[in-house]
Motif scaffolding. Structure first.
Motif: not given
Length: 185
Positions: A78-83
């Motif tokens: 879920a955090n892929q884009e932010v990371l």
């Protein structure tokens, strides 16, 4: 003659009875055959419905497993884009750390080091991992992206990683940015 007639009449009656009885047994056989075929038809329909039910049940179980796996994968990434958006910031921080470490200002180095470590620890706590590629490792296109090839500085570096231009990162088991490397040939 009357005796012959009566005998003939008896023969005719017995023949008629035999014919009637055989017709009745044939009719009963036909009726029982119809019942049997009706029973067989019902058994076939039941078998078809059972098969249809089992297939539908299996399909539903597969659907449940697939959606739960997708949900788990979604939570993991879920955090892929932010990371991924934070990776260039992390790269800039690494370059800044390298330059600041060359200066003699210990206080500034210590402050930037603390912020750098806090950023790294936060990203690691969210599942970010460094893809471990070092100089001298065999090149594997599944885990690294070759941006160029240069003549190998030594024979033992042919087909191997000569330089790591940009670090790679993965989130869980999925690589979200491949390391960019230079290969010797």
């Amino acid at each position: 003659m009357s005796q012959e007639n009566s005998e003939n009449a008896e023969k005719d009656l017995t023949q008629e009875n035999v014919i009637n009885e055989s017709e009745e047994t044939v009719n009963e056989g036909i009726a029982s055959a119809e019942e049997l075929t009706q029973e067989e038809k019902l058994k076939e329909e039941l078998a078809k419905e059972k098969d249809k039910f089992l297939r539908l049940f299996a399909e539903f179980e597969n659907y449940k497993k697939r959606t739960s796996k997708e949900r788990i994968d979604l939570f993991k990434t879920a955090n892929q884009e932010v990371l991924q958006a934070m990776l260039p910031v992390l790269d800039d921080f690494d370059r800044a750390m390298a330059q600041i470490s060359k200066t003699e200002d210990e206080v500034m180095l210590k402050g930037v080091e603390l912020i750098h470590n806090k950023l790294k620890d936060t990203l690691v706590s969210k599942g970010l991992e460094l893809v471990d590629i070092k100089i001298g490792d065999d090149f594997n296109a599944d885990y690294a992206e070759a941006i160029t090839q240069i003549p190998a500085p030594s024979e033992d570096l042919k087909g191997k990683v000569v330089d790591v231009v940009e670090k790679g990162y993965k989130l869980g088991e999925k690589i979200i940015r491949f390391p960019k490397v230079v290969i010797g040939n």
